[in-house]
Design a protein around this motif. Structure first.
Motif, PDB file in Angstrom:
ATOM      1  N   PRO A   4       0.819  -1.222   0.000  1.00  0.00           N
ATOM      2  CA  PRO A   4       0.000   0.000   0.000  1.00  0.00           C
ATOM      3  C   PRO A   4       0.845   1.259   0.000  1.00  0.00           C
ATOM      4  N   GLU A   5       0.275   2.337  -0.534  1.00  0.00           N
ATOM      5  CA  GLU A   5       0.941   3.638  -0.397  1.00  0.00           C
ATOM      6  C   GLU A   5       0.379   4.296   0.848  1.00  0.00           C
ATOM      7  N   ARG A   6       1.115   5.238   1.396  1.00  0.00           N
ATOM      8  CA  ARG A   6       0.616   5.944   2.586  1.00  0.00           C
ATOM      9  C   ARG A   6       0.979   7.426   2.512  1.00  0.00           C
ATOM     10  N   VAL A   7       0.961   7.970   1.294  1.00  0.00           N
ATOM     11  CA  VAL A   7       1.395   9.357   1.099  1.00  0.00           C
ATOM     12  C   VAL A   7       0.263  10.341   1.397  1.00  0.00           C
ATOM     13  N   LEU A   8       0.666  11.542   1.802  1.00  0.00           N
ATOM     14  CA  LEU A   8      -0.304  12.582   2.125  1.00  0.00           C
ATOM     15  C   LEU A   8      -0.494  13.480   0.904  1.00  0.00           C
ATOM     16  N   CYS A  47      -2.811  -3.657   7.289  1.00  0.00           N
ATOM     17  CA  CYS A  47      -1.998  -2.559   7.810  1.00  0.00           C
ATOM     18  C   CYS A  47      -2.491  -1.227   7.245  1.00  0.00           C
ATOM     19  N   LYS A  48      -2.734  -1.194   5.939  1.00  0.00           N
ATOM     20  CA  LYS A  48      -3.242   0.038   5.319  1.00  0.00           C
ATOM     21  C   LYS A  48      -4.579   0.451   5.929  1.00  0.00           C
ATOM     22  N   LEU A  49      -5.474  -0.531   6.082  1.00  0.00           N
ATOM     23  CA  LEU A  49      -6.798  -0.232   6.637  1.00  0.00           C
ATOM     24  C   LEU A  49      -6.685   0.217   8.094  1.00  0.00           C
ATOM     25  N   GLU A 102      -4.097   1.794   9.524  1.00  0.00           N
ATOM     26  CA  GLU A 102      -3.536   3.151   9.637  1.00  0.00           C
ATOM     27  C   GLU A 102      -4.642   4.194   9.530  1.00  0.00           C
ATOM     28  N   ASN A 103      -5.463   4.059   8.510  1.00  0.00           N
ATOM     29  CA  ASN A 103      -6.510   5.071   8.310  1.00  0.00           C
ATOM     30  C   ASN A 103      -7.635   4.933   9.327  1.00  0.00           C
ATOM     31  N   SER A 104      -7.928   3.710   9.758  1.00  0.00           N
ATOM     32  CA  SER A 104      -8.965   3.530  10.786  1.00  0.00           C
ATOM     33  C   SER A 104      -8.496   4.123  12.106  1.00  0.00           C
ATOM     34  N   SER A 105      -7.227   3.971  12.385  1.00  0.00           N
ATOM     35  CA  SER A 105      -6.676   4.499  13.627  1.00  0.00           C
ATOM     36  C   SER A 105      -6.848   6.019  13.668  1.00  0.00           C
ATOM     37  N   ARG A 106      -6.550   6.660  12.539  1.00  0.00           N
ATOM     38  CA  ARG A 106      -6.715   8.123  12.493  1.00  0.00           C
ATOM     39  C   ARG A 106      -8.201   8.501  12.625  1.00  0.00           C
ATOM     40  N   ASP A 107      -9.047   7.717  11.986  1.00  0.00           N
ATOM     41  CA  ASP A 107     -10.486   7.999  12.039  1.00  0.00           C
ATOM     42  C   ASP A 107     -11.004   7.896  13.480  1.00  0.00           C
ATOM     43  N   LEU A 163      -6.186  14.369  18.749  1.00  0.00           N
ATOM     44  CA  LEU A 163      -6.226  15.125  17.486  1.00  0.00           C
ATOM     45  C   LEU A 163      -7.254  16.260  17.589  1.00  0.00           C
ATOM     46  N   GLN A 164      -7.490  16.921  16.465  1.00  0.00           N
ATOM     47  CA  GLN A 164      -8.347  18.109  16.469  1.00  0.00           C
ATOM     48  C   GLN A 164      -9.771  17.803  15.991  1.00  0.00           C
ATOM     49  N   PRO A 165     -10.771  18.368  16.649  1.00  0.00           N
ATOM     50  CA  PRO A 165     -12.131  18.211  16.113  1.00  0.00           C
ATOM     51  C   PRO A 165     -12.298  19.088  14.880  1.00  0.00           C
ATOM     52  N   VAL A 196     -15.101  14.122   8.966  1.00  0.00           N
ATOM     53  CA  VAL A 196     -13.898  13.574   8.321  1.00  0.00           C
ATOM     54  C   VAL A 196     -14.187  13.344   6.846  1.00  0.00           C
ATOM     55  N   GLY A 197     -13.292  13.863   6.016  1.00  0.00           N
ATOM     56  CA  GLY A 197     -13.514  13.736   4.577  1.00  0.00           C
ATOM     57  C   GLY A 197     -12.337  13.123   3.862  1.00  0.00           C
ATOM     58  N   GLY A 198     -12.320  13.322   2.536  1.00  0.00           N
ATOM     59  CA  GLY A 198     -11.274  12.736   1.711  1.00  0.00           C
ATOM     60  C   GLY A 198     -11.702  11.356   1.259  1.00  0.00           C
ATOM     61  N   HIS A 199     -10.849  10.748   0.468  1.00  0.00           N
ATOM     62  CA  HIS A 199     -11.235   9.477  -0.161  1.00  0.00           C
ATOM     63  C   HIS A 199     -10.565   8.294   0.508  1.00  0.00           C
ATOM     64  N   CYS A 200      -9.939   8.532   1.690  1.00  0.00           N
ATOM     65  CA  CYS A 200      -9.218   7.439   2.349  1.00  0.00           C
ATOM     66  C   CYS A 200      -9.768   7.187   3.745  1.00  0.00           C
ATOM     67  N   ILE A 201      -9.611   8.184   4.619  1.00  0.00           N
ATOM     68  CA  ILE A 201      -9.957   7.962   6.025  1.00  0.00           C
ATOM     69  C   ILE A 201     -11.457   7.756   6.208  1.00  0.00           C
ATOM     70  N   ALA A 253     -13.295  22.719   1.038  1.00  0.00           N
ATOM     71  CA  ALA A 253     -12.353  21.610   0.805  1.00  0.00           C
ATOM     72  C   ALA A 253     -12.440  20.569   1.927  1.00  0.00           C
ATOM     73  N   PHE A 254     -11.909  19.374   1.708  1.00  0.00           N
ATOM     74  CA  PHE A 254     -12.038  18.331   2.727  1.00  0.00           C
ATOM     75  C   PHE A 254     -11.043  18.488   3.863  1.00  0.00           C
ATOM     76  N   LYS A 255     -10.017  19.321   3.640  1.00  0.00           N
ATOM     77  CA  LYS A 255      -9.124  19.674   4.749  1.00  0.00           C
ATOM     78  C   LYS A 255      -8.432  20.998   4.436  1.00  0.00           C
ATOM     79  N   PRO A 256      -7.703  21.580   5.401  1.00  0.00           N
ATOM     80  CA  PRO A 256      -7.150  22.917   5.175  1.00  0.00           C
ATOM     81  C   PRO A 256      -6.140  22.997   4.016  1.00  0.00           C
TER      82      PRO A 256
HETATM   83  N1  SAJ Z   1      -9.007  15.739  10.334  1.00  0.00           N
HETATM   84  C1  SAJ Z   1      -9.622  16.194  11.505  1.00  0.00           C
HETATM   85  N2  SAJ Z   1      -8.871  16.340  12.623  1.00  0.00           N
HETATM   86  C2  SAJ Z   1      -7.536  16.077  12.632  1.00  0.00           C
HETATM   87  C3  SAJ Z   1      -6.903  15.604  11.459  1.00  0.00           C
HETATM   88  C4  SAJ Z   1      -7.675  15.435  10.305  1.00  0.00           C
HETATM   89  O1  SAJ Z   1     -10.836  16.445  11.538  1.00  0.00           O
HETATM   90  O2  SAJ Z   1      -6.912  16.254  13.683  1.00  0.00           O
HETATM   91  C5  SAJ Z   1      -9.831  15.548   9.116  1.00  0.00           C
HETATM   92  C6  SAJ Z   1      -9.405  16.422   7.946  1.00  0.00           C
HETATM   93  O3  SAJ Z   1      -9.960  17.714   8.019  1.00  0.00           O
HETATM   94  C7  SAJ Z   1      -9.939  15.629   6.783  1.00  0.00           C
HETATM   95  C8  SAJ Z   1      -9.779  14.183   7.246  1.00  0.00           C
HETATM   96  O4  SAJ Z   1      -9.641  14.240   8.637  1.00  0.00           O
HETATM   97  O5  SAJ Z   1     -11.305  15.901   6.555  1.00  0.00           O
HETATM   98  C9  SAJ Z   1      -8.615  13.422   6.624  1.00  0.00           C
HETATM   99  O6  SAJ Z   1      -7.481  14.237   6.541  1.00  0.00           O
HETATM  100  P1  SAJ Z   1      -5.999  13.734   6.895  1.00  0.00           P
HETATM  101  O7  SAJ Z   1      -5.053  14.855   6.716  1.00  0.00           O
HETATM  102  O8  SAJ Z   1      -6.015  13.102   8.221  1.00  0.00           O
HETATM  103  O9  SAJ Z   1      -5.732  12.534   5.867  1.00  0.00           O
HETATM  104  P2  SAJ Z   1      -5.787  12.340   4.241  1.00  0.00           P
HETATM  105  O10 SAJ Z   1      -7.109  11.734   3.915  1.00  0.00           O
HETATM  106  O11 SAJ Z   1      -5.373  13.536   3.493  1.00  0.00           O
HETATM  107  O12 SAJ Z   1      -4.621  11.238   4.054  1.00  0.00           O
HETATM  108  C10 SAJ Z   1      -4.664  10.033   4.808  1.00  0.00           C
HETATM  109  C11 SAJ Z   1      -3.313   9.798   5.479  1.00  0.00           C
HETATM  110  N3  SAJ Z   1      -3.415   8.716   6.459  1.00  0.00           N
HETATM  111  C12 SAJ Z   1      -3.044   8.865   7.746  1.00  0.00           C
HETATM  112  O13 SAJ Z   1      -2.634   9.901   8.193  1.00  0.00           O
HETATM  113  C13 SAJ Z   1      -3.160   7.650   8.609  1.00  0.00           C
HETATM  114  C14 SAJ Z   1      -2.272   9.458   4.412  1.00  0.00           C
HETATM  115  O14 SAJ Z   1      -1.037   9.116   5.004  1.00  0.00           O
HETATM  116  C15 SAJ Z   1      -2.777   8.267   3.566  1.00  0.00           C
HETATM  117  O15 SAJ Z   1      -1.834   7.940   2.543  1.00  0.00           O
HETATM  118  C16 SAJ Z   1      -4.067   8.695   2.899  1.00  0.00           C
HETATM  119  O16 SAJ Z   1      -5.025   8.969   3.936  1.00  0.00           O
HETATM  120  C17 SAJ Z   1      -4.519   7.563   1.992  1.00  0.00           C
HETATM  121  O17 SAJ Z   1      -4.297   7.679   0.759  1.00  0.00           O
HETATM  122  O18 SAJ Z   1      -4.969   6.532   2.496  1.00  0.00           O
END
Ligand code: SAJ
Length: 407
Positions: A150-154, A203-205, A207-212, A248-250, A254-259, A318-321
């Motif tokens: 898997p890739e894990r790039v931002l 592992c890929k799933l 990483e993103n679930s953990s952040r979610d 983390l920050q509220p 949560v948006g984007g096409h991964c998390i 936008a889905f993030k800043p």
């Molecule tokens: N967000 C919050 N609070 C935070 C951090 C993020 O509400 O404290 C929100 C953002 O505003 C956004 C969403 O979460 O809507 C996702 O943003 P993000 O910056 O956390 O992540 P993505 O979607 O840009 O990229 C993620 C990354 N994964 C992780 O950090 C675990 C990136 O490394 C992955 O490669 C990417 O998903 C992917 O392609 O899977």
């Protein structure tokens, strides 16, 4: 032009940067995409997506003849599948793109070739594709090298992270893992960690679930704090002074096409076990709904108090800043919902990272701030951080622009 060594299937946000990177290290790459327009754009040395430094990498690789795009694959030594894996209406993963990419290359495969899936995939997908390949080409059984990496790039930092991030590489057997590691070693400077295919997929799933899950915790706190009359950003900053706490920050969801997508790949296959992961998705989705409701009730309160309808500035789509990507954006969802509830209202929609939008009429952020009675901060874009003269305005700060002193 030399002999094609690598075929990449999917020339999107990850596939194109990966193709350009491999081509830049002097390896002949044949990139495949179903979209003829994308293929034509790339063959002119241009790009169809926004990503810093990608334009130069593609232009150089095409000019030097190391990268060529096409709608069909050709014979190579390594095949990389980098296509999207969206989910269906019921949140079940849709691996049909991975399947059709695999089917397209099955006739081209030969003894010793390397086949790698990079697309985010449910656990067991690599083994499933292996079975599909060997069903069609039984004479190749155990002669191919098949792996998941898997890739894990931002987004926004892809060209750097593709080279310097560590990677997890899992083969269906040990020789496949070794082969795949040798392949990535040619252009990745981060460490390459060997495992099996199922672990790499999970592992890929994970990483993103953990952040979610972590963001859901912050969002849940924000709902509690709203009721309790506590500034959630101050609270989190203080709690994070503990040496082993890192919240983390509220935000507005949560948006984007991964998390916002990947956790469903676990929940849909393991519904009984994935309680926290599933609930986190619900909490983060609910947060967006809650924000839309809050805008509505603030508007009604203003009307009652002042006897007139307020002008409302909705700040950010936008889905993030600081990006121009609106895909799966909670801010866009909120704006849509607010407009649906009240299509006669007076709204200024602001998104400083794009010039125009096919649905929303955009307003410059300074003008919106000046004219609005209620200002709703949806996305913490840098432009909004220096905004002054809003002391007399009604402010809904969903992303910590005003209330987070460390922001
Ligand atoms: N967000 C919050 N609070 C935070 C951090 C993020 O509400 O404290 C929100 C953002 O505003 C956004 C969403 O979460 O809507 C996702 O943003 P993000 O910056 O956390 O992540 P993505 O979607 O840009 O990229 C993620 C990354 N994964 C992780 O950090 C675990 C990136 O490394 C992955 O490669 C990417 O998903 C992917 O392609 O899977």
């Amino acid at each position: 032009m030399g002999k094609v060594k690598v075929v990449t299937i999917g020339l999107g946000y990850i596939g194109l940067p990966t193709s350009a990177l491999i081509a830049q290290s002097g390896i002949q790459v044949h990139g495949v995409d179903v979209n003829q327009q994308v293929v034509d754009t790339i063959n002119q040395g241009k790009i169809h997506i926004v990503e810093p430094s990608l334009d130069i990498a593609v232009e150089e690789s095409v000019k030097k003849g190391f990268l060529k795009a096409d709608v069909k694959p050709v014979e190579a030594e390594t095949y990389l599948v980098v296509v999207p894996t969206p989910f269906k209406g019921n949140h079940e993963p849709d691996i049909s793109y991975v399947e059709s990419a695999t089917k397209a290359i099955i006739p081209l495969l030969k003894d010793g070739d390397l086949y790698i899936i990079e697309s985010t995939s449910p656990i067991g997908t690599t083994e499933k594709m292996m079975q599909l390949i060997y069903k069609e080409r039984p004479e190749l059984k155990d002669k191919l090298n098949i792996a998941y990496c898997p890739e894990r790039v931002l987004p926004g930092n892809v060209m750097h992270e593709l080279v310097y991030n560590d990677r997890v590489i899992g083969g269906v057997d040990e020789k496949s893992t070794i082969k795949a590691k040798e392949f990535y070693k040619q252009f990745v400077k981060g460490e390459l960690h060997a495992t099996n295919a199922r672990t790499a997929e999970m592992c890929k799933l994970t990483e993103n679930s953990s952040r979610d899950v972590q963001i859901a915790f912050a969002n849940e706190l924000s709902l509690i704090c709203d009721k309790a009359g506590v500034n959630v950003w101050e609270l989190i900053n203080l709690a994070n002074k503990h040496p082993r706490v890192n919240i983390l920050q509220p935000g507005c969801g949560v948006g984007g096409h991964c998390i916002a997508v990947d956790p469903y790949f676990i929940v849909s296959d393991y519904p009984m076990e994935s309680k926290i992961i599933g609930t986190a998705r619900e909490v983060n989705n609910y947060k967006s709904f809650w924000c839309a409701e809050k805008i509505q009730s603030t508007k009604l309160a203003f009307e009652l108090k002042h006897g007139k309808k307020p002008k409302i500035a909705l700040m950010g789509l936008a889905f993030k800043p600081n990006i121009d990507d609106l895909r799966e954006s909670p801010a866009k969802y909120i704006v849509n919902k607010v407009l649906q509830n009240d299509n006669n209202g007076d709204y200024y929609i602001v998104e400083p990272n794009i010039d125009n939008h096919n649905v929303f009429k955009l307003t410059d952020y300074k003008e919106a701030i000046e004219k609005a009675d209620i200002i709703v901060f949806l996305v913490a874009h840098n432009e909004f951080k220096n905004i002054k003269n809003i002391k007399n305005k009604n402010v809904l700060d969903f992303c910590g622009i005003i209330n987070n002193k460390l922001c």
